[in-house]
Scaffold this motif. Structure first.
Motif, mmCIF file in Angstrom:
data_model
loop_
_atom_site.group_PDB
_atom_site.id
_atom_site.type_symbol
_atom_site.label_atom_id
_atom_site.label_comp_id
_atom_site.label_asym_id
_atom_site.label_seq_id
_atom_site.Cartn_x
_atom_site.Cartn_y
_atom_site.Cartn_z
ATOM 1 N N ILE A 68 0.851 -1.192 0.000
ATOM 2 C CA ILE A 68 0.000 0.000 0.000
ATOM 3 C C ILE A 68 0.886 1.242 0.000
ATOM 4 N N ARG A 69 0.643 2.136 -0.915
ATOM 5 C CA ARG A 69 1.479 3.331 -1.060
ATOM 6 C C ARG A 69 0.956 4.442 -0.148
ATOM 7 N N HIS A 70 1.298 4.336 1.142
ATOM 8 C CA HIS A 70 0.908 5.364 2.094
ATOM 9 C C HIS A 70 1.647 6.668 1.780
ATOM 10 N N ILE A 71 0.996 7.775 2.064
ATOM 11 C CA ILE A 71 1.618 9.066 1.781
ATOM 12 C C ILE A 71 2.165 9.673 3.071
ATOM 13 N N THR A 72 3.059 10.638 2.909
ATOM 14 C CA THR A 72 3.593 11.398 4.032
ATOM 15 C C THR A 72 2.791 12.689 4.150
ATOM 16 N N ASP A 74 1.720 16.345 4.417
ATOM 17 C CA ASP A 74 2.333 17.615 4.017
ATOM 18 C C ASP A 74 1.475 18.759 4.557
ATOM 19 N N PRO A 75 1.983 19.527 5.530
ATOM 20 C CA PRO A 75 1.187 20.614 6.119
ATOM 21 C C PRO A 75 0.842 21.731 5.136
ATOM 22 N N GLU A 76 1.504 21.723 3.973
ATOM 23 C CA GLU A 76 1.234 22.764 2.977
ATOM 24 C C GLU A 76 0.066 22.409 2.064
ATOM 25 N N LEU A 77 -0.404 21.181 2.129
ATOM 26 C CA LEU A 77 -1.490 20.741 1.256
ATOM 27 C C LEU A 77 -2.793 20.617 2.043
ATOM 28 N N PRO A 78 -3.948 20.711 1.363
ATOM 29 C CA PRO A 78 -5.234 20.584 2.058
ATOM 30 C C PRO A 78 -5.349 19.246 2.797
ATOM 31 N N VAL A 79 -5.795 19.319 4.041
ATOM 32 C CA VAL A 79 -5.870 18.131 4.885
ATOM 33 C C VAL A 79 -6.821 17.095 4.278
ATOM 34 N N ARG A 80 -7.985 17.535 3.878
ATOM 35 C CA ARG A 80 -8.979 16.593 3.360
ATOM 36 C C ARG A 80 -8.463 15.857 2.139
ATOM 37 N N ASP A 81 -7.835 16.579 1.228
ATOM 38 C CA ASP A 81 -7.326 15.953 0.009
ATOM 39 C C ASP A 81 -6.334 14.838 0.342
ATOM 40 N N PHE A 83 -6.168 13.047 3.150
ATOM 41 C CA PHE A 83 -6.845 11.902 3.752
ATOM 42 C C PHE A 83 -7.642 11.118 2.718
ATOM 43 N N VAL A 84 -8.175 11.795 1.730
ATOM 44 C CA VAL A 84 -8.867 11.094 0.647
ATOM 45 C C VAL A 84 -7.871 10.234 -0.126
ATOM 46 N N ARG A 85 -6.689 10.776 -0.417
ATOM 47 C CA ARG A 85 -5.659 10.005 -1.129
ATOM 48 C C ARG A 85 -5.226 8.795 -0.306
ATOM 49 N N GLU A 86 -5.026 9.005 0.987
ATOM 50 C CA GLU A 86 -4.614 7.897 1.848
ATOM 51 C C GLU A 86 -5.705 6.835 1.912
ATOM 52 N N ALA A 87 -6.955 7.277 2.048
ATOM 53 C CA ALA A 87 -8.074 6.338 2.114
ATOM 54 C C ALA A 87 -8.204 5.558 0.818
ATOM 55 N N GLY A 133 0.948 6.328 11.660
ATOM 56 C CA GLY A 133 2.059 7.259 11.469
ATOM 57 C C GLY A 133 1.640 8.490 10.693
ATOM 58 N N PHE A 134 0.831 8.289 9.654
ATOM 59 C CA PHE A 134 0.314 9.406 8.857
ATOM 60 C C PHE A 134 -0.559 10.320 9.716
ATOM 61 N N ILE A 135 -1.424 9.724 10.523
ATOM 62 C CA ILE A 135 -2.300 10.508 11.390
ATOM 63 C C ILE A 135 -1.481 11.260 12.442
ATOM 64 N N LYS A 136 -0.454 10.612 12.976
ATOM 65 C CA LYS A 136 0.416 11.276 13.952
ATOM 66 C C LYS A 136 1.092 12.496 13.348
ATOM 67 N N GLU A 137 1.545 12.371 12.103
ATOM 68 C CA GLU A 137 2.163 13.504 11.409
ATOM 69 C C GLU A 137 1.170 14.654 11.278
ATOM 70 N N ALA A 138 -0.082 14.332 10.977
ATOM 71 C CA ALA A 138 -1.101 15.371 10.851
ATOM 72 C C ALA A 138 -1.370 16.042 12.191
ATOM 73 N N MET A 139 -1.353 15.252 13.257
ATOM 74 C CA MET A 139 -1.546 15.821 14.594
ATOM 75 C C MET A 139 -0.385 16.723 14.981
ATOM 76 N N GLU A 140 0.825 16.279 14.703
ATOM 77 C CA GLU A 140 2.008 17.071 15.047
ATOM 78 C C GLU A 140 2.072 18.353 14.241
ATOM 79 N N ALA A 141 1.484 18.345 13.037
ATOM 80 C CA ALA A 141 1.452 19.548 12.208
ATOM 81 C C ALA A 141 0.332 20.493 12.615
ATOM 82 N N GLY A 142 -0.513 20.075 13.558
ATOM 83 C CA GLY A 142 -1.621 20.909 14.014
ATOM 84 C C GLY A 142 -2.860 20.812 13.161
#
Length: 200
Positions: A68-72, A74-81, A83-87, A133-142
């Protein structure tokens, strides 16, 4: 593909069919060898036992999970977009009919053998949880409020699997929804973000 590799692949495919037809416990090595058009001796040259074949099927599932190609995040990109890609990446894998079929194949054995189930679910490939890990990154980015990333990962996965895995896993058929796959994924993301989105 080398002949030895082809024979090994044929044996695994035959084991999958035999396990599906008769169940793991009632399956016979002789029947697997016959399905694979190899001698029993050849089968044992590749796999020491029926249990070793079962473990090989588990390895195949683990390898598919790892693909599965999980993404990292990126605080510069829209959050929803993101999560849709990850989903979508997750759904592309877990909703695959062959993938579900292999999981159905081994799940019944887990119910009968708790020790085997614990061994599998304690493997690094299972406990790593890249989604957490992806969700943790989003939390750490605020972008998300602080919470337990692994618990949040289970919630997010649960939303997706409710639509794309469990109906087919339990009933052998994917139900038809009025919404498209992308619309369902979007709804799941919106529900998740509605609970976890950071609110200053």
């Amino acid at each position: 593909m080398k002949l030895t590799e082809k024979k090994r692949s044929d044996i695994v495919a035959a084991a999958i069919e035999e396990f599906r037809t008769n169940g793991f416990r009632a399956a016979h090595v002789n029947a697997i060898a016959e399905r694979a058009s190899v001698s029993k001796r050849t089968l044992y040259r590749h796999f020491s036992s029926k249990d070793a074949l079962f473990d090989e099927i588990v390895n195949i599932i683990m390898a598919q999970n790892a693909s599965i190609r999980h993404i990292t995040f990126d605080p510069e990109l829209p959050v929803r977009d993101q999560f849709v890609r990850e989903a979508q990446a997750i759904v592309d894998q877990v909703a695959d009919a062959d993938y579900i079929g292999l999981n159905r194949l081994i799940a019944s054995e887990y119910l009968l053998d708790k020790e085997r189930a614990l061994q599998v679910f304690s493997r690094d490939e299972v406990t790593a949880d890249p989604l957490a890990g992806f969700i943790k990154e989003a939390m750490e980015a605020g972008a998300l409020r602080n919470a337990d990333p692994r618990f949040a990962s289970m919630q997010f996965s649960g939303l997706l699997k409710q639509f794309f895995v469990w109906p087919q896993f339990l009933l052998g058929d994917q139900p038809q929804f009025n919404q498209s796959q992308s619309e369902i994924i979007g709804d799941c993301v919106d529900m998740f973000l509605g609970h976890y989105a950071h609110r200053p």
